[in-house]
Design an enzyme around this catalytic site. Sequence first.
Site, PDB file in Angstrom:
ATOM      1  CG  ASP A   1      35.322  45.527  38.408  1.00 20.97           C
ATOM      2  OD1 ASP A   1      34.383  44.895  37.872  1.00 20.97           O
ATOM      3  OD2 ASP A   1      35.126  46.549  39.084  1.00 20.97           O
TER       4      ASP A   1
HETATM    5  C1  NOJ Z   1      31.880  46.286  37.467  1.00 23.01           C
HETATM    6  C2  NOJ Z   1      31.802  46.759  38.880  1.00 23.01           C
HETATM    7  O1  NOJ Z   1      32.854  47.664  39.146  1.00 23.01           O
HETATM    8  C3  NOJ Z   1      31.814  45.650  39.911  1.00 23.01           C
HETATM    9  O2  NOJ Z   1      31.516  46.209  41.154  1.00 23.01           O
HETATM   10  C4  NOJ Z   1      30.863  44.566  39.548  1.00 23.01           C
HETATM   11  O3  NOJ Z   1      30.857  43.567  40.537  1.00 23.01           O
HETATM   12  C5  NOJ Z   1      31.239  44.004  38.192  1.00 23.01           C
HETATM   13  N1  NOJ Z   1      31.155  45.063  37.194  1.00 23.01           N
HETATM   14  C6  NOJ Z   1      30.346  42.840  37.770  1.00 23.01           C
HETATM   15  O4  NOJ Z   1      29.109  43.278  37.425  1.00 23.01           O
END
Ligand code: NOJ
Length: 717
Positions: free
Chosen positions: A259
């Site tokens: 993430d």
């Molecule tokens: C953080 C989020 O937790 C995740 O779900 C997302 O896909 C990513 N950022 C990318 O934007």
Amino acid sequence: MKEKDKKLTDIIDGMSLEDKALMLTQYPIDSICGNKEIVTGCWDMDGMTNDMIMRVGTVLNVANGETADRIRAIRKENGIDDPLMFMLDVIHGYRTIFPIPLAMACSFDTELVEECARIAAVEAAADGVDATFSPMVDLARDARWGRVMETAGEDPYLGGEMGKAYIRGYHNGGLACCVKHFAAYGAAEGGRDYDTTDVSERNLNEYYLRAYCECVKEKPEMFMSSFNLLNGKPLLAHPELTVDKLRDEWGFDGVLISDYNAVRELNVHGYAATPRDCALTAFNAELDIEMCSPCYANNLPDLVREGVVDEKSLDEKVYRVLKMKDRCGLYDIDKSTDTQKRDKITLCEEFRAAAKKAEERSCVLLKNDGVLPLKKSANIALVGPFADEKYIFGHWASTGRADDVVTVKQGIERTLGRTVESEKGCSYDLLSDDESGFDAAVRFAQNSDVIVACVGEHMYNSGESHSRADIALPKVQTALLRRLKTLGKPVVLVVFGGRPLALTDVLPLADAVLYAWQGGTECGSAIASLLYGDAVPSAKTVMSFPRSSGQCPIYYNHFQTGRPRASGKPAVLSGDICTVGYDDEYNDPLFPFGYGLSYTTFDYSDLKLDKAKMRRDGKIAATVTVNNTGDRDGTEIVQWYIRDKFASVVRPVKELKGYERVELKAGESKTVRFEITKDTLAFFTDGGAFDAESGDFDLFVGGNSRDCLQTGFSLVD
Ligand code: NOJ
């Protein structure tokens, strides 16, 4: 080991260590390429030069075909041949926005979900996107957690079915996709997003991992690791999950991506002391792509040169990324945006119609004392902060545009073919105490036949990092409803929320409650057709609606305690002590899992089994008669649950095992059939096997998890 594609291994042979590390780095940009066009994302990629940035393997957050084309061209001009892959969070639609996933799950309609995901993919792919970070299949038991809106709720089986439907839809529409957030991200303490989780191995296997594992069957291209600490270690320090479980046991051979900034956060967690340690930890957890931090880019080449990291393992990761690109056809075609085609399909009538249908099937009718459906001739007073609000389409729809959205007022006007007025009465701000608009709203409603009050939480008060401690309706809105109630008119609530709100205080103020969630581009038109009976509500809740925030987490598939409280009442009312429960609150939710009304009524009868005992290699057929006892056609979501009465580990009081959307004409009856096999009864036994144990089982069937017909059967050796 499967044979490798020579085309890809040849590419890897020609790459430097630096190239390989950059192939595993995802850069957060809207514009790229080492010149004035660079606009960096919100996180610092310190240490990465413009030249490095230009050579990364994948990017995120480019949501525009022309920009993608430009970036590709600049890379080419700079001699970079490898096709860049563009990723984006396409969560519930691209330009045509669909209801939030939590709402869509309430339809129990996997075909619908698949079709909406397909449309989202078609629109996104036409605008330069190659992959989406969806579906999210985290289990959600705590409505305070902001991200429940992105989930399919509290049931692991339904979560898996919905997750697979999204994947099929994305693939059919031409988008690669990513199952997230592996693992147990939804178990955040206190419902605070990003917070620590502590989940036993049993709970993990049985509940939290279930939907992720199910999704592997549909061959998603990626899995995303989660932000959270799990049992004392950040997720990227759990190779027993990311390697042993995901890759070896489940056979996932796609790409594991972190993430956003999570590799660098290994340091912030207090786990890895330096960026180099962060890189090494993630590398050993088999992480392929590092999203939006530079630990791999800045450290992997040296780690290989120093012999700490084996170049073969690095090549494996690079291979997986190239394989994904190849699977998306990026090596076969020179991609460029066909703007004419894109503009023709984007937000076309067909897609809008799908969005409307999706919201019609997602809105849950929680209460109806006969006031709904409204008569088209009735003089309605449309009030509340969301009456003519466009920001009702859903939190995670960054490529959606408020201007495209049909408000409730507009939807009603279209349905009635005449203009209607509305009055806000108050703001949707969570902490507002401004009652200055109340008088105008009351005056406005004075001569109406019925009040339709659009209340709830704003779409930016749920979603990532928007957890809430108090999930009741904001106080000022409750006060407004109290004032309106003094007029003595029927009141219909249309409630917007990214989570089940605790509606205990406002329920007595309403004659009907339609829970609209956050409903996408056609939100207002779908709500209008439901209010006026052009469509009939059919959705059922997929999260228990708590009576109060203090009940969270609350879920239907809980365990029986040794001291259940038979009355379920607060001790101050019942005098019950030394049983499980609160002094000041009921045990049950306000609305249970699976609950939802229609404009007609359904009756269940004749629950029958074709036999009372089943051998391990056998099966039982269960049938039930469902009768539409009202005077309207409608759709009932028939739900099958079991309970394993005694087992080597205690089993939940109910577990959803099957469901079916059954369309019934007024007065019509149908027999619904459900098959039980050993697999239906399997769980993680005390011995660690996923298996069924012999013994007695209860079978329940009904229109929600509380009100069921019941029978029993046995599994014998
Ligand atoms: C953080 C989020 O937790 C995740 O779900 C997302 O896909 C990513 N950022 C990318 O934007």
